[in-house]
Design a protein around this motif. Structure first.
Motif, PDB file in Angstrom:
ATOM      1  N   MET A   1       0.842  -1.181   0.000  1.00  0.00           N
ATOM      2  CA  MET A   1       0.000   0.000   0.000  1.00  0.00           C
ATOM      3  C   MET A   1       0.888   1.245   0.000  1.00  0.00           C
ATOM      4  N   PRO A   2       0.593   2.217  -0.875  1.00  0.00           N
ATOM      5  CA  PRO A   2       1.427   3.425  -0.924  1.00  0.00           C
ATOM      6  C   PRO A   2       1.279   4.266   0.340  1.00  0.00           C
ATOM      7  N   THR A   3       2.329   5.006   0.635  1.00  0.00           N
ATOM      8  CA  THR A   3       2.309   5.916   1.768  1.00  0.00           C
ATOM      9  C   THR A   3       1.399   7.097   1.443  1.00  0.00           C
ATOM     10  N   LEU A   4       0.580   7.499   2.395  1.00  0.00           N
ATOM     11  CA  LEU A   4      -0.304   8.640   2.202  1.00  0.00           C
ATOM     12  C   LEU A   4       0.387   9.905   2.675  1.00  0.00           C
ATOM     13  N   ALA A   5       0.269  10.955   1.899  1.00  0.00           N
ATOM     14  CA  ALA A   5       0.856  12.241   2.254  1.00  0.00           C
ATOM     15  C   ALA A   5      -0.268  13.261   2.309  1.00  0.00           C
ATOM     16  N   PRO A   6      -0.520  13.833   3.483  1.00  0.00           N
ATOM     17  CA  PRO A   6      -1.621  14.796   3.586  1.00  0.00           C
ATOM     18  C   PRO A   6      -1.319  16.074   2.804  1.00  0.00           C
ATOM     19  N   ILE A   7      -2.362  16.646   2.247  1.00  0.00           N
ATOM     20  CA  ILE A   7      -2.241  17.945   1.588  1.00  0.00           C
ATOM     21  C   ILE A   7      -3.228  18.885   2.254  1.00  0.00           C
ATOM     22  N   LYS A   8      -2.919  20.162   2.203  1.00  0.00           N
ATOM     23  CA  LYS A   8      -3.798  21.162   2.794  1.00  0.00           C
ATOM     24  C   LYS A   8      -4.430  21.968   1.673  1.00  0.00           C
ATOM     25  N   VAL A   9      -5.736  22.149   1.763  1.00  0.00           N
ATOM     26  CA  VAL A   9      -6.474  22.971   0.815  1.00  0.00           C
ATOM     27  C   VAL A   9      -7.356  23.921   1.603  1.00  0.00           C
ATOM     28  N   SER A  10      -7.828  24.948   0.929  1.00  0.00           N
ATOM     29  CA  SER A  10      -8.711  25.904   1.595  1.00  0.00           C
ATOM     30  C   SER A  10     -10.035  25.222   1.948  1.00  0.00           C
ATOM     31  N   GLU A  11     -10.762  25.820   2.863  1.00  0.00           N
ATOM     32  CA  GLU A  11     -12.071  25.281   3.230  1.00  0.00           C
ATOM     33  C   GLU A  11     -13.004  25.251   2.026  1.00  0.00           C
ATOM     34  N   GLU A  12     -12.911  26.264   1.178  1.00  0.00           N
ATOM     35  CA  GLU A  12     -13.753  26.325  -0.018  1.00  0.00           C
ATOM     36  C   GLU A  12     -13.454  25.150  -0.952  1.00  0.00           C
ATOM     37  N   THR A  13     -12.167  24.869  -1.160  1.00  0.00           N
ATOM     38  CA  THR A  13     -11.792  23.746  -2.022  1.00  0.00           C
ATOM     39  C   THR A  13     -12.214  22.428  -1.396  1.00  0.00           C
ATOM     40  N   ASP A  14     -12.046  22.300  -0.085  1.00  0.00           N
ATOM     41  CA  ASP A  14     -12.463  21.084   0.596  1.00  0.00           C
ATOM     42  C   ASP A  14     -13.965  20.859   0.433  1.00  0.00           C
ATOM     43  N   ALA A  15     -14.744  21.927   0.510  1.00  0.00           N
ATOM     44  CA  ALA A  15     -16.195  21.808   0.333  1.00  0.00           C
ATOM     45  C   ALA A  15     -16.526  21.362  -1.092  1.00  0.00           C
ATOM     46  N   LEU A  16     -15.806  21.930  -2.079  1.00  0.00           N
ATOM     47  CA  LEU A  16     -16.035  21.521  -3.474  1.00  0.00           C
ATOM     48  C   LEU A  16     -15.715  20.046  -3.671  1.00  0.00           C
ATOM     49  N   VAL A  17     -14.607  19.610  -3.097  1.00  0.00           N
ATOM     50  CA  VAL A  17     -14.217  18.206  -3.210  1.00  0.00           C
ATOM     51  C   VAL A  17     -15.256  17.322  -2.520  1.00  0.00           C
ATOM     52  N   SER A  18     -15.699  17.726  -1.340  1.00  0.00           N
ATOM     53  CA  SER A  18     -16.694  16.944  -0.608  1.00  0.00           C
ATOM     54  C   SER A  18     -17.997  16.814  -1.387  1.00  0.00           C
ATOM     55  N   HIS A  19     -18.479  17.922  -1.938  1.00  0.00           N
ATOM     56  CA  HIS A  19     -19.729  17.886  -2.713  1.00  0.00           C
ATOM     57  C   HIS A  19     -19.556  17.018  -3.963  1.00  0.00           C
ATOM     58  N   THR A  20     -18.434  17.184  -4.645  1.00  0.00           N
ATOM     59  CA  THR A  20     -18.181  16.400  -5.851  1.00  0.00           C
ATOM     60  C   THR A  20     -18.141  14.918  -5.521  1.00  0.00           C
ATOM     61  N   ALA A  21     -17.419  14.568  -4.460  1.00  0.00           N
ATOM     62  CA  ALA A  21     -17.328  13.172  -4.050  1.00  0.00           C
ATOM     63  C   ALA A  21     -18.715  12.610  -3.726  1.00  0.00           C
ATOM     64  N   HIS A  22     -19.508  13.382  -3.018  1.00  0.00           N
ATOM     65  CA  HIS A  22     -20.854  12.934  -2.648  1.00  0.00           C
ATOM     66  C   HIS A  22     -21.707  12.663  -3.885  1.00  0.00           C
ATOM     67  N   PHE A  23     -21.758  13.620  -4.798  1.00  0.00           N
ATOM     68  CA  PHE A  23     -22.639  13.497  -5.952  1.00  0.00           C
ATOM     69  C   PHE A  23     -22.136  12.501  -6.996  1.00  0.00           C
ATOM     70  N   LEU A  24     -20.835  12.216  -6.998  1.00  0.00           N
ATOM     71  CA  LEU A  24     -20.295  11.204  -7.910  1.00  0.00           C
ATOM     72  C   LEU A  24     -20.147   9.846  -7.224  1.00  0.00           C
ATOM     73  N   THR A  25     -20.540   9.792  -5.969  1.00  0.00           N
ATOM     74  CA  THR A  25     -20.390   8.596  -5.124  1.00  0.00           C
ATOM     75  C   THR A  25     -18.967   8.032  -5.185  1.00  0.00           C
ATOM     76  N   LYS A  26     -18.043   8.934  -4.982  1.00  0.00           N
ATOM     77  CA  LYS A  26     -16.621   8.584  -4.927  1.00  0.00           C
ATOM     78  C   LYS A  26     -16.065   9.057  -3.599  1.00  0.00           C
ATOM     79  N   SER A  27     -14.862   8.618  -3.289  1.00  0.00           N
ATOM     80  CA  SER A  27     -14.188   9.133  -2.097  1.00  0.00           C
ATOM     81  C   SER A  27     -13.547  10.478  -2.437  1.00  0.00           C
ATOM     82  N   LYS A  28     -13.326  11.275  -1.394  1.00  0.00           N
ATOM     83  CA  LYS A  28     -12.635  12.553  -1.607  1.00  0.00           C
ATOM     84  C   LYS A  28     -11.244  12.296  -2.179  1.00  0.00           C
TER      85      LYS A  28
END
Length: 86
Positions: A1-28
């Motif tokens: 399993m590859p090593t995970l490296a956290p990235i930081k994004v703005s709250e706005e970008t995180d919200a966009l990713v969360s909504h996209t993941a939800h509506f596409l039924t994918k993980s963030k």
């Protein structure tokens, strides 16, 4: 399993990713990975050009590397005292 490296994004970008993941039924994680790969694919020529430009500035010397990293030309580096020969 590859090593995970956290990235930081703005709250706005995180919200966009969360909504996209939800509506596409994918993980963030999947949305971010797909987006980064697509971005790189769409900008590959620009990225390769920047790499070629950077390599063209390097002549293998320490001074060339320092000048490139400092975003100055080698004559400016010499004016500032240069880099000691090692």
């Amino acid at each position: 399993m590859p090593t995970l490296a956290p990235i930081k994004v703005s709250e706005e970008t995180d919200a966009l990713v969360s909504h996209t993941a939800h509506f596409l039924t994918k993980s963030k994680k999947s949305v971010v990975e797909d987006a980064v790969r697509e971005y790189i694919d769409n900008h590959r020529d620009e990225i390769n050009g920047a790499v070629r430009d950077a390599l063209a500035q390097l002549d293998g010397s320490r001074g060339a590397a320092v000048a490139m990293l400092a975003d100055i030309d080698e004559s400016e580096l010499d004016d500032l005292g240069g880099v000691p020969k090692a």
